[in-house]
Scaffold this active site. Structure first.
Site, mmCIF file in Angstrom:
data_model
loop_
_atom_site.group_PDB
_atom_site.id
_atom_site.type_symbol
_atom_site.label_atom_id
_atom_site.label_comp_id
_atom_site.label_asym_id
_atom_site.label_seq_id
_atom_site.Cartn_x
_atom_site.Cartn_y
_atom_site.Cartn_z
ATOM 1 N N HIS A 218 0.866 -1.173 0.000
ATOM 2 C CA HIS A 218 0.000 0.000 0.000
ATOM 3 C C HIS A 218 0.899 1.218 0.000
ATOM 4 C CE1 HIS A 218 -3.011 2.936 1.024
ATOM 5 N NE2 HIS A 218 -3.945 2.023 0.822
ATOM 6 N N ARG B 278 -6.370 10.184 -0.232
ATOM 7 C CA ARG B 278 -6.001 10.772 -1.520
ATOM 8 C C ARG B 278 -7.237 10.989 -2.380
ATOM 9 N NH1 ARG B 278 -2.528 6.700 -3.760
ATOM 10 N NH2 ARG B 278 -2.962 5.516 -1.872
#
Ligand SMILES: Cc1cc2nc3c(=O)[nH]c(=O)nc-3n(C[C@H](O)[C@H](O)[C@H](O)COP(=O)(O)OP(=O)(O)OC[C@H]3O[C@@H](n4cnc5c(N)ncnc54)[C@H](O)[C@@H]3O)c2cc1C
Ligand code: FES
Lengths: 247, 555
Positions: B326, B346
């Site tokens: 990740h 994000r």
């Protein structure tokens, strides 16, 4: 056994994994794990300290990140009458901390058919009648390691305000700390769970577009497009992918 | 609190924020997305999978001769915990229609659907039910429900994200079943984030061309998992649950059909035989193998057990040469090292920045690309921020989210994340987080078809343990979807299968045969699997653990 080998095979410190310059001299504190004294790093979490001391945890660790509630722990510190209820995976040790993990917490979980319930106060009266014994002492709220307003949501149950119960209990980890501290013997987290399910199923507004899309799929509306995509070779697919517009 | 020496870099982040905000608000890309060539280059040079020693040839079993992730190959070339000849398989202690291995998301979904199809099941799980990666997902679940989106578009995003290696029919199943899955979960009582008018609140994730991420604040996994668990517990007469009782081997019958497994009581260290007409592996991923020494986002029991028990029984693995890191795991404070910082950060406008406060990568690249770009920024370009223990990381600018989405957004949408950091004196509404890639997801697994079937009759697999759905790179939100879609399918098709299957005498011969294969290939190993739990006992303690003969669970 598995880990014997793994132990010798210390994690490879490959440069892309981490770039540890030098082990720092660690500041240490003494903690009492179920009464036994151990010296552990001052910046350790309780879970880290238990493992540092050499315990292999079986019960008392799940997600290790504050989501599952497996690691309920109680502790006291010197010169303080208070009992603290925390999560071992997200709480740091302190000098003199006397701690014990709770391997499991007995709760009662009535069985119900969610399809046959109504989202109202009568449902709670039937399934969790003890909720109505709440004396509003706020012990549950004080016990909550997530800092939730537990008593407030139990009180909201009494008013039948299921949306409020859902909202206030949303971040509950079901660690059970409230339930073992409650003088009225309520299992708060299960009550919260029922409220969330009732809200999601019966009270949340229906999405029209979702309904429509499900119908379209049933009517095979996308069959043709799928077939075309699935027939494409890698290069053709690649081209299509990189050309697709982004929202 | 961040140490003082980071102040200078933090100041730069604050200084560039207004300009970055203006650009983000304009709707133009905040950084140019990479072309196919650029992606390839950064992957080749910086993705951990592409290092020469990242993969090794496996010398035995169904995938013999293939290159697999080194730690996986090591795990597979190992010995069983049991001696098959000690088991009397003619008198199984338990009998059930379907044995479900793993009480995470896929396992619970399969049990509920099997029940709806009139079949009883038994869930064996290693820790408590719900102690699983499924409990931890924060970001959400993909499903194409909006008019400007379509399941076919979802297909294209998923297969592109997976580098076009995914099995097409599995991707179709995944994306076409998705809308129905949202509804099914809501009918069970999952509280999806919604807008005023009842439509679902949807966000972007890495690699999505349309906003289609469904969420339950940032407790998505917890809400879904607990709803499923509650439903499982509401049917004790149809679904039996054994906690702290992992399965350590599969059982076959004389015709090579899967017929149950060997159950192990972690506490009393007893073994039991479970005879089952069908078996579903739903054991999840392998983050706790700490591949290449990486920290992980995974739960305590994520040790790839399903892979090894299935492999010994002859099941074929797919794409086990690719690991998902990740892009944004926490790297500071140390105590939360490896913890997941959801991609939704994000999605909501958070930006990765280097020590100069500059954005250096498009925030929505697929995970492997984003990961590689962060590693490049730290290792090659020397633009990382050093932590007190000498690790490197980059900023993830969360305060920008509050500017873009409005004050209070973080507290409302990311309560878990906020909590995680405020404990250490970092308020993510005002300061960025420090992040680095963390070992996150098992991209490949046991090969399945659209019904969740494997090459072994009677053996089904669903969820992270399976391979083929995501190719060599999974997109965010497709895994929660995966365990639901394929958990449902495995539950349904295994329930059909058990109605007709005839089992012969039970056998553990495959375990003995595997041992022989090891010997014939001259593989020397003292590794015994499944691993069950990782050990974090420090070296100094281990050196004093000198019991001469110990046959217990872990040591
Ligand atoms: C921190 C985190 C965040 C994530 N966020 C997202 C997200 O936002 N969106 C998304 O799509 N995906 C996300 N994922 C991925 C996704 O949550 C998982 O891939 C998915 O939930 C896996 O489901 P599963 O049922 O296959 O496995 P799990 O949920 O992990 O369940 C496996 C179960 O099997 C048990 N088990 C293991 N071995 C044995 C054995 N030998 N015998 C018996 N039982 C055993 C385990 O204890 C566990 O209970 C995230 C993952 C993590 C770790
Ligand atoms: S281990 Fe899951 S909350 Fe602590």
């Amino acid at each position: 056994m598995p880990t014997k080998k793994e132990a010798k095979k210390k994690p490879v410190k490959t440069p892309e994994a981490k770039s540890v310059k030098k082990a720092q001299d660690k500041e240490m504190v003494t903690v009492f794990i179920m009464g036994k004294a151990y010296k552990v790093p001052a910046e350790a979490t309780i879970m880290g300290a238990i493992e540092y001391a050499g315990y292999q945890i079986k019960r008392g660790a799940g997600c290790r990140e504050g989501f599952c509630g497996a690691c309920a722990t109680v502790y006291r510190v010197p010169n303080d009458y208070k009992i603290y209820t925390v999560l071992a995976c997200t709480t740091l040790v302190q000098e003199g901390m006397w701690l014990s993990q709770l391997p499991a917490i007995p709760t009662q979980k009535p069985v119900y058919d969610i399809n046959k319930l109504e989202p109202n106060v009568a449902t709670f009266q039937k399934i969790y009648p003890e909720v109505f014994r709440c004396v509003a002492c706020n012990t549950c709220t004080k016990a909550c390691p997530q800092d939730l307003e537990v008593m407030d949501y139990i009180q909201a149950v009494l008013r039948g305000d299921i949306e409020k119960v859902m909202d206030l209990s949303f971040d509950c980890l079901c660690c059970g700390m409230c339930a073992i501290r409650c003088p009225a013997e309520i299992v708060q987290h299960n009550v919260g769970m029922l409220a969330k399910r009732l809200y999601g199923k019966y009270l949340s507004r229906e999405s029209i577009q979702l309904k429509k899309r499900i119908q379209e799929v049933k009517e095979h509306k996308y069959d043709k497009e799928y077939k075309e995509l699935m027939k494409m070779g890698k290069e053709e697919l690649k081209k299509k992918y990189y050309e697709r517009d982004l929202e | 609190m961040y140490p003082d020496y980071m102040n200078e870099s933090l100041k730069k982040v604050a200084q560039t924020r207004n300009k970055r905000f203006e650009l983000a608000k304009s709707g133009k890309p905040v950084f140019p997305p990479m072309s196919a060539e650029e992606r390839e280059e950064v992957l080749n040079k910086f993705h951990p999978d592409y290092k020469p020693d990242a993969i090794s040839e496996i010398r035995i079993g169904p995938n013999k001769g293939e290159k697999l992730t080194t730690e996986v190959a090591d795990m597979l070339e190992s010995r069983s915990r049991i001696r098959p000849e000690l088991f009397d398989l003619t008198h199984p202690e338990y009998e059930t229609d379907i044995l479900i291995i793993g009480g995470g998301g896929a396992g619970c979904v399969a049990a509920i659907i099997a029940m709806k199809n009139g079949v009883k099941s038994t869930i064996s799980t290693k820790l408590r039910i719900g102690d699983a990666n499924s409990m931890m997902s924060q970001g959400g679940m993909q499903a194409a429900v909006r008019a400007q989106d379509s399941p076919a578009r979802h297909y294209l995003d998923a297969i592109g994200g997976g580098h076009f290696d995914n099995k097409p029919e599995l991707v179709r199943t995944l994306t076409e079943d998705a809308p129905e899955t949202v509804k099914w979960l809501e009918d069970l009582g999952v509280v999806w984030d919604k807008l005023e008018d009842g439509s679902l609140q949807l966000l972007h994730g890495g690699g999505t061309s349309r906003k289609r991420m469904h969420s339950c604040r940032d407790y998505t996994g917890a809400i879904i998992m607990r709803t499923l668990m509650d439903e499982v517990k509401n049917h004790p007469d149809k679904i039996t649950v054994f906690e702290f009782m992992p399965i350590v081997e599969l059982i076959l019958d004389n015709k090579g059909q899967c017929a149950g497994g060997i159950l192990y009581n972690l506490e009393t260290e007893e073994y039991f035989t479970v005879k089952a007409r069908a078996t579903i592996i739903a054991t999840g991923g392998y983050g706790r193998l700490h591949i290449r020494g990486f920290d992980t986002t995974n739960h305590y029991g994520a040790t790839g057990d399903g892979l090894v028990i299935a492999y010994r029984a002859g099941a074929k693995l797919l794409f086990m040469d690719s690991v998902q890191y990740h892009p944004t795991g926490a790297i500071f404070p140390e105590q939360i090292g490896g913890f997941l910082i959801t991609e939704k950060i994000r999605g909501a406008g958070g930006q990765p920045l280097n020590k100069h406060g500059e954005i250096f990568v498009f925030p929505q690249e697929p995970r492997d690309v984003e990961t590689s770009a962060i590693i490049r920024e730290c290792l090659e370009r020397n633009n990382g921020i050093e932590t007190p223990s000498g690790r490197l990381g980059v900023w993830l600018d969360s305060p920008l989210i509050e500017m873009l989405q409005g004050k209070g957004y973080i507290n409302k949408q990311f309560p878990a994340m906020h909590r995680q950091f405020i404990r250490y004196g970092i308020d993510i509404t005002e300061e960025p987080m420090l992040v680095y890639p963390s070992l996150h997801y098992q991209n490949g697994g046991i090969e399945i078809n659209e019904k969740g079937e494997t090459n072994i009759p009677g053996l089904y697999v669903a969820g992270e343990a399976s391979g083929g759905v995501h190719g060599r790179n999974r997109l965010m939100g497709n895994s929660v979807l995966d365990y639901n879609v394929f958990g449902r399918r495995a539950g349904k098709y295994s329930a059909e299968y058990v109605k007709t299957v005839e089992l012969g005498p039970l056998s553990l011969e495959h375990v003995a045969n595997y041992e022989n294969e090891l010997k014939n290939a001259k593989i020397k190993t003292d590794l015994i699997t499944p691993v069950l739990l990782p050990s974090y006992t420090p070296e100094v303690v281990r050196k004093r653990q000198l019991t001469a003969h110990y046959e217990g669970t872990i040591r």
